[in-house]
Scaffold this active site. Structure first.
Site, mmCIF file in Angstrom:
data_model
loop_
_atom_site.group_PDB
_atom_site.id
_atom_site.type_symbol
_atom_site.label_atom_id
_atom_site.label_comp_id
_atom_site.label_asym_id
_atom_site.label_seq_id
_atom_site.Cartn_x
_atom_site.Cartn_y
_atom_site.Cartn_z
ATOM 1 C CG HIS B 49 -1.958 -1.072 1.167
ATOM 2 N ND1 HIS B 49 -3.087 -0.966 0.411
ATOM 3 C CD2 HIS B 49 -2.015 -2.297 1.765
ATOM 4 C CE1 HIS B 49 -3.819 -2.067 0.545
ATOM 5 N NE2 HIS B 49 -3.184 -2.901 1.359
ATOM 6 C CE LYS B 249 -5.594 -0.022 3.219
ATOM 7 N NZ LYS B 249 -5.178 -0.799 4.410
ATOM 8 C CB CYS B 434 -4.510 -27.949 -14.667
ATOM 9 S SG CYS B 434 -3.088 -28.756 -13.932
#
Lengths: 418, 478
Positions: B49, B249, B434
């Site tokens: 952040h 957030k 996968c």
């Protein structure tokens, strides 16, 4: 390294394509196989039922593959096993890697894509619950049981009634596990009828249609799953929950053609098949690159994979010997509203042989019904069927002469109740 | 006698171990799980952040911005994928435009560089996939994306290589304190130490109780995620946030350093740290994400997961020496932006330790780490590594192009994996579309062969997560 023809994948499609190309006169053929040996998924399909159409007898998967591997021995086809194709360019250069030769770039005169498909996973359908051990795709479980010799669980619920799920229900039962239920989201099974009878009904395993798994419990290993009925929009109906105490959940929820290399090369894919768009001779949108088998469309029967692969093999040989097909008149084939896809997507009229096979799947079950080939308002041909289901690929033959009289360049394949 | 016992080897514990490994100290890390980074650290948004969220003046604000600035050098040194892709906070209403202004001011006060308020047009020009409804955004170019578990692993590896002891599968069951030192009790042994760093994540409160401290408030806040296929990986090029709300957030859409797209999380307070996904949580997450990026192809999902945040009602991390129990340093309440702040928190923790113990630098400390990631090598480099070790030519994980050479290198690293997921976190095998369907059994074979234990005893992850239940009938007869 150079090769006249490079085939990516040594499963049933790659093997049959190699043999057909060799028979058509190509000598410098290279199969790239990522596993330790050829045969592909057939090697773990130890049940019988293979070869009825192609060989006229019933074989196991390894036997079916073995027939083709034996045929290879009398040819000049080379196999590079334990070799991964990492990249494919539109110029037909394949980047590969293995332990013996290291990192290589193979320049090929023609390429056949035969990479097969992979299984859809839990993530693709976002099943809620914990992420405990004991959740397997049916094919992965099949590998553990049939190749490695290990059991994956004791009390099993199978989600999805595709063929691999059905086959594995029987296999695990025979190995002493208790298969509590086979659960299918749709109101019909996507597996072959013979497999429903032989793998579920004969063993008393209940099939819950219009149901799905809505929760998975167990912190470290699966301890149970919740199964709910779904409405016509496939949404779980509150209040219909059934709890199964199981240690294993097997997923047989669909197959996806493996086209990462095709995408890298810039080959046009059909969003309906998730495979390359192909012409009548299995050539892709890039000249000299052909495709066959489950990388093009997911098949139910390996016999038809072999047939499709032979066409691709012969076509690649023709390309190497005579060059590109003339463009000429281009006809597109599309499906009507109850048809999920049609193949080939495009037909080059001038290059078309006397007859070609069209394949398709229906979106829902049909009883007595008709397959209609239409160009504008004109009906070119119609074919009767007593039964059609999404789980079974349908095929019809289109004679070239029917197209002589057609003015438009679009053919539509429709299905209707009779 | 150990100088320091670090309890917990998530990103905070590992960062502290890495920092303290530079000094002549006897340090032991105790981790309850079978692997490092196996709690909150592995299951979050993986965002570095910028630092406009924390309230100015808080330790959180300072540590966020400091931690952010440390990331480039740290990740380069440790060979960790990290990309400063920037972040946008989207506003959809006039009211949210005011929120953006508040965040901008907060960020400026916190020292976040290069923040900009963008118009709807500017936002759309940078991120064409965001909703037509967007009214503007706050752009923070210093925000980034990272692999939290690889960061943690790398820091722990360097620590172990430099003499720190790591004990996995070692939960702390009790702590005794007498004569100015602690005895940390585990099911296997008693460890005496001078100081404790409590980095137990969501269990930090339990450790505080054991040590005689008043436990901190811990709210288990579950966040659920989608991880989409690489075909969706460039749907957006930066981290797309919505305006923060009281739960956190909000739901974000972001590329990952591995090339996928991450979507989530919701926020749900729950009674126990249960990381199961729920249809309710996933539905909410999906709906919210589509609000930001309507063209999102959720059908390309490859995995759902959920993580538990160590939430509490405060506006800051709950870190520092216990007022009640001297020598116990709590690194608790590490909610977002804990990952970003982790290297800065570790520096601070080392300062605290330095006030109690004398810190002399190790002469032979070796920093840094280098990992071969086969798929990122050039053609010539690929040839070279295969020539040196042919097993780099054997691809085990097809989806992520991970070779046997890489798996063996991980198995010979300072913290070798013992489980399928341990291999996955180190080299990426099984992380692809996968989801280990093809490579799982082969990874299991390699683990079995290299660790010398039977296939049946290889776990997916924690103890009890067994994969196989025995041999087939034919194999039993043999």
């Amino acid at each position: 390294m150079k090769a006249q023809l490079a085939i990516i994948g040594g499963g049933p499609a790659g093997l049959a394509a190699a043999i057909a190309a060799h028979e058509a006169g190509v000598r410098d053929i290279l199969i790239l196989e990522r596993d330790r040996e050829c045969g592909g998924i057939l090697n773990q399909c130890i049940h019988n039922g293979f070869g009825l159409h192609y060989f006229g007898e019933e074989l196991t998967g390894p036997e079916y593959a073995g027939r083709f591997i034996d045929m290879l021995k009398d040819t000049s086809v080379r196999v590079l096993s334990d070799t991964m194709a990492l990249d494919l360019t539109p110029e037909r250069v394949i980047h590969t890697v293995n332990t013996a030769e290291g990192y290589m770039q193979i320049e090929a005169g023609a390429v056949i894509l035969a990479m097969g498909c992979r299984e859809r996973t839990r993530g693709a359908i976002s099943i809620p619950g914990t992420r405990a051990a004991g959740i397997f795709t049916a094919g992965a479980a099949q590998r553990y049981v049939n190749i490695e010799g290990y059991m994956v669980g004791k009390r099993v619920v199978v989600l999805g009634s595709g063929d691999i799920g059905l086959i594995m229900s029987r296999r695990l039962t025979l190995e002493g596990a208790e298969v509590l239920a086979c659960v299918e989201l749709m109101p019909y099974s996507s597996g072959l009828t013979r497999n429903i009878v032989q793998c579920l009904e004969d063993f008393g395993i209940p099939l819950y249609l219009s149901h799905t798994v809505t929760d998975i419990r167990g912190k470290n290993r699966v301890e149970g799953v919740t199964v709910s009925r779904v409405d016509e929009n496939r949404r779980p109906i509150p209040g219909t929950e059934m709890i199964f105490d199981c240690d294993t959940l097997l997923l047989s929820v669909g197959l996806i053609p493996e086209n990462e290399l095709s995408k890298q090369a810039g080959i046009i894919l059909d969003p309906r098949t998730n495979g390359p768009e192909v012409y009548e001779n299995m050539e892709c949108s890039i000249p000299g690159i052909f495709a066959c088998g489950n990388v093009v469309q997911v098949h139910d029967l390996v016999d038809f994979v072999s047939e499709e692969a032979q066409l691709a093999g012969r076509s690649a040989a023709e390309f190497l010997q005579k060059g590109s097909k003339p463009a000429g008149r281009l006809i597109t084939l599309t499906g009507g509203s109850d048809v999920s896809y049609t193949l080939p997507q495009k037909i080059r009229f001038d290059a078309m042989p006397d007859r070609i096979k069209l394949s398709f799947r229906v979106r829902r079950s049909f009883g007595e019904s008709k397959i209609i080939l239409r160009a504008g308002d004109a009906i070119l041909a119609s074919f009767k069927r007593s039964h059609m289901a999404p789980g079974e690929m349908e095929r019809v033959t289109l004679p070239k002469k029917l197209l002589n009289e057609v003015s438009g360049n679009e053919i539509i394949l429709e299905v209707k109740e009779a | 006698m150990q100088d320091i016992v670090i309890i917990g080897c998530g990103v905070i514990g590992a960062a502290c171990a890495y920092e303290l490994a530079k000094y002549n100290l006897a340090v032991t890390i105790l981790e309850a799980s079978s692997d490092v980074a196996n709690g909150t650290t592995k299951a979050n948004s993986a965002i570095i952040h910028a630092g406009y969220d924390p309230i100015p003046g808080t330790g959180m604000a300072k540590l966020n911005v400091e931690g952010n600035a440390m990331m480039d050098a740290l990740c380069r040194r440790l060979d960790i994928p990290f990309k400063r892709v920037g972040s946008h906070v989207l506003a959809f209403t006039e009211e949210e435009l005011i929120t953006l202004r508040t965040l901008y001011e907060r960020g400026t006060a916190n020292g976040v560089p290069e923040l900009r308020l963008l118009t709807a047009e500017e936002t759309k020009a940078m991120e064409p996939s965001v909703s037509e409804e967007v009214k503007g955004s706050l752009f923070a170019p210093t925000a980034g994306i990272i692999s939290p578990w690889e960061l943690t692993l790398a820091m722990a590896e360097v620590a172990v290589r430099n003499g720190v002891t790591l004990k996995l599968n070692t939960p702390v069951t009790a702590i005794e304190r007498r004569d100015g030192h602690f005895t940390v009790i585990t099911p296997k042994e008693r460890i005496d130490c001078r100081l404790i760093l409590n980095a137990a994540g969501i269990h930090a409160g339990e450790i505080m109780s054991m040590a005689g401290d008043t436990p901190c408030e811990t709210v288990f806040s579950r966040g659920e995620y989608y991880l989409l296929d690489k075909s969706e990986g460039d749907r957006v090029s930066s981290v797309i946030f919505q305006c923060p709300n009281r739960d956190g957030k909000g739901v974000l859409v972001a590329p990952t350093v591995h090339g996928n797209l991450i979507v989530g999380p919701n926020a749900e307070s729950i009674d126990s740290p249960d990381t199961a996904n729920t249809s309710r949580g996933l539905n909410f997450t999906r709906t919210q994400a589509m609000k930001s990026v309507p063209s999102l192809s959720i059908r390309d999902n490859i995995r759902n997961f959920a993580g538990i945040r160590a939430n509490h009602s405060g506006e800051d991390f709950l870190i520092g020496e216990s007022a009640k129990v001297p020598g116990l340093f709590n690194l608790a309440g590490i909610k977002s932006p804990g990952l970003t702040a982790s290297p800065a928190i570790a520096k601070l923790a080392a300062e605290w330790v330095g006030k109690r113990l004398s810190l002399t630098e190790k002469q032979d400390f070796t920093d840094g780490r280098k990992v071969i990631r086969f798929k990122h090598l050039t053609a010539a480099e690929k040839q070279t590594v295969i020539a040196e070790n042919p097993l780099y030519g054997r691809v085990i994980c097809r989806c992520e192009t991970v070779t046997e050479g890489e798996i063996l290198a991980a198995l010979r690293s300072p913290i070798p994996p013992t489980t399928i997921n341990g291999v996955k976190r180190r080299v990426g095998a099984g992380m692809g579309r996968c989801q280990g369907g093809f490579c799982g059994p082969r990874v299991q074979e390699i683990l079995s062969r290299e660790l010398g234990i039977p296939m049946e005893e290889i776990n997916l992850d924690e103890d009890g997560s067994y994969i196989l239940t025995g041999r087939t009938k034919g194999e039993q007869i043999k």
